[in-house]
Design an enzyme around this catalytic site. Sequence first.
Site, PDB file in Angstrom:
ATOM      1  N   HIS A   1       0.879  -1.139  -0.007  1.00  0.00           N
ATOM      2  CA  HIS A   1       0.063  -0.123  -0.062  1.00  0.00           C
ATOM      3  C   HIS A   1       0.753   1.487   0.201  1.00  0.00           C
ATOM      4  CE1 HIS A   1      -3.754   1.659   0.071  1.00  0.00           C
ATOM      5  NE2 HIS A   1      -3.552   2.521   1.267  1.00  0.00           N
TER       6      HIS A   1
ATOM      7  N   ARG B   1     -14.154   4.140  -4.161  1.00  0.00           N
ATOM      8  CA  ARG B   1     -13.888   2.762  -3.572  1.00  0.00           C
ATOM      9  C   ARG B   1     -14.465   2.703  -2.226  1.00  0.00           C
ATOM     10  NH1 ARG B   1      -8.462  -0.600  -4.244  1.00  0.00           N
ATOM     11  NH2 ARG B   1      -8.017   0.911  -2.426  1.00  0.00           N
TER      12      ARG B   1
ATOM     13  N   GLU C   1     -10.794  -8.957  -8.602  1.00  0.00           N
ATOM     14  CA  GLU C   1      -9.230  -9.065  -8.065  1.00  0.00           C
ATOM     15  C   GLU C   1      -9.047 -10.568  -7.491  1.00  0.00           C
ATOM     16  OE1 GLU C   1      -8.464  -5.865  -5.513  1.00  0.00           O
ATOM     17  OE2 GLU C   1     -10.791  -5.821  -4.724  1.00  0.00           O
TER      18      GLU C   1
ATOM     19  N   ARG D   1       2.623 -10.426  -2.282  1.00  0.00           N
ATOM     20  CA  ARG D   1       3.300  -9.473  -2.980  1.00  0.00           C
ATOM     21  C   ARG D   1       3.911  -8.456  -2.181  1.00  0.00           C
ATOM     22  NH1 ARG D   1      -2.012  -5.446  -4.462  1.00  0.00           N
ATOM     23  NH2 ARG D   1      -2.553  -4.971  -2.304  1.00  0.00           N
TER      24      ARG D   1
ATOM     25  N   CYS E   1      -7.484  -0.898 -13.017  1.00  0.00           N
ATOM     26  CA  CYS E   1      -6.965   0.277 -12.096  1.00  0.00           C
ATOM     27  C   CYS E   1      -5.600  -0.029 -11.231  1.00  0.00           C
ATOM     28  CB  CYS E   1      -7.994   0.669 -11.303  1.00  0.00           C
ATOM     29  SG  CYS E   1      -8.556  -0.762  -9.987  1.00  0.00           S
TER      30      CYS E   1
END
Length: 754
Positions: free
Chosen positions: A362, A505, A603, A637, A674
């Site tokens: 993030h 979102r 996702e 990730r 996105c």
Amino acid sequence: MLDILRRIVQDINATRDLNEALNLIVAEVKAALHTDVCSVYITDPVRGEHVLMATDGLRPSAVGKVRLKLGQGLTGLAAGRVEPINVENAPAHPAFRYIAATGEAPFHGFIGVPILRRRKVLGVLVAQQREQRKYTADEESFLVTLATQLAACINQAEIRQALDRLDDDVLSGTLFLEGVASAHGLALGEAVVVFPAAALDRVPDKDIENPDAEASRFRQAVAAELAELQRLSERMRLLLSAGDRALFDAYALLLGSDSLVNGTLERIYAGNWAPGALRATVLEYANIFTEMDDPYLRERAADILDLGQRLLNRLQEEQSFNRHYPDETILMGDEISVSQLLDVPTEKLKGLVSVRGTGASHVALLARGLGIPAVFGVSNLPPGRLNGREVAVDGYTVRVCIQPSPALRQEYLKLIAEEAKLSRGLQHLRDLPAETPDGHRLELHANSGLFADIAAARNSGVHGVGLYRSELHFFLRDRFPGEEEQTTLYTRVLRIMDPHPVVLRTLDIGGDKPLPYFPIIEQNPFLGWRGIRISLDQPDLFKTQLRAMLRAGAAYPNLSILFPMISSVSELSEALELLRSAQAELQEEGVAVTTPKIGIMVEVPSAVFQIDALIQRVDFASIGSNDLTQYLLAVDRNNDRVAKLYDSLHPAVLKAIHHVIERVQAAGRPVSVCGEMAGDPAAALLLMAMGVDSLSMNLGGLLKIKWMIRSIPYVEAQALLTEVMTLNSTAAIRDRAHAFLDQHGLGGPLRIGK
């Protein structure tokens, strides 16, 4: 063996010199295995040699002189095969090579274990015995385990040695450290090290101008802790036995000891600030007890560390929150949090460097949104030694340069100027459409989450905001913002962008985005409670946010709402029902709300395979390529050990995205991407060829992507897509896309050919 291993690793970490560390290793291993020889060979890939760098048992004069070509001898065989070589009679082995300088002819038993770090052979750990002997399975396992530890230890020792040389002579050489992922860009500035509260072993050294004031601060912390211990002891009189309460007395004795208090004061008067002086003293003192043979005394090391943490807490509480940030700040730390990043004035923050994290974390997404170069996953970074040093951050080569030489410094400044010139040169594209030479048009949207982004987006020529991360406003507070506060925030965003569309979102926390006032402790957070799952389980919070969004949309009709992490039709149905409920409540209250466009983020793999059912219930789909890549490839990730496996150009990821685009458009709905793919020229090229309706990205790369779109005919991009979809290798796909961009004169300027 485990206790021996721990002691060896601890001893190595306490050394500051590589030669000292290697000599300690060979002596400790020789004693632990009761063997005649232990040696360490370090691999020199430039010269193609394994160099004997330390030994206990061979001739000392051979150190630094004995060099084996790669693949030569049993040592070279262990390195070449990347596996242990354990033989009973070495001279009889075909690979054996006699080297007179080592005096090793009488030795027969041999075991060599490669020292590996991220698939690279750093050296070989060797043990030898005079008589014929095959080392046992337990001994081999011990050496293999130790070698995995040694790789990091050797790497850290080399870095410490390089930093010592830089301290003695700034022209002694330049130190480069490699990361695993980045936010593109170049930056040069002064390192400011941040660390979490009470992280004693991560506190950096820092020079001070007023030792007396710093010593006074430390003495006050000691006095306050003594008083607190006395209060605790009194309060526990009725709850604990005298024996249990003796712990408080022991702590009080430690606080009055010369070793702890005076040792810290000596380091303060030598020029180090109180937290750094405390860290060095406590760790040194604790190591003395750790090395003792008596189990009871060894356990006292934990008491010393605990007391050190308590003192550090007090020092940190008394610290001023107005940290000084230089004009060219490179924020550096073990793991930089969102709040730490946002604490730095935007105009002063030039770069980020983090021990942990990857390009999909993030903080990395936020760095890209702010256009800040960053390097993540620099696992060998020693933050405590770097505060105040000049640092160059190269997000293109994914490297950090510590104290660049004058010539290299000028080169970085030149590249930074060239990058700024290119950015200025693309400004003429700002108001032109993202349209290929043969007439295929896309919409380019901005990813955002801060008002600074929104203001910049409004003036950048984007067609709207494709992803507004509402959770960033939650990170900046010490509580959940209420409905009125959120309504004000969302109204301002919609007003600034009006009439361009804005996709808000809903709250997407969990995973790598825990709120400090809403902690979520899970063993596997990415497969846990996050995104829409939290919103559905906390309908009070969810309804508050939905009401705020709808109220903002009542004044400005450019609102769309996006639900994250949808994995099933039932989840989407629940979310839509709560939205309808919020809408009905507001209408009953007299608020003239309208029904905004509703979308889902694709996702999660289950959403890919249920896309036909999901898309019928909403107005649009937005593919979140970051999480989709993570889940399809089973790659965390944020784990730097596997970060190199994370690549959105993996054939499976491309096939999944292509499938979603085809199915959504077949249902007559628009689809966007996105995730970070949208801002990657190679990936954006393929997404364009797939026919995606819009790309939403951070502003820093938007004009480059528009330049690429306006330079490449759509039919040629489609031909490239047909070709790469037959390839089975991620590397082959990326190489082919890069070559294609090079052929169109875009590779170099877009900085993709690493």
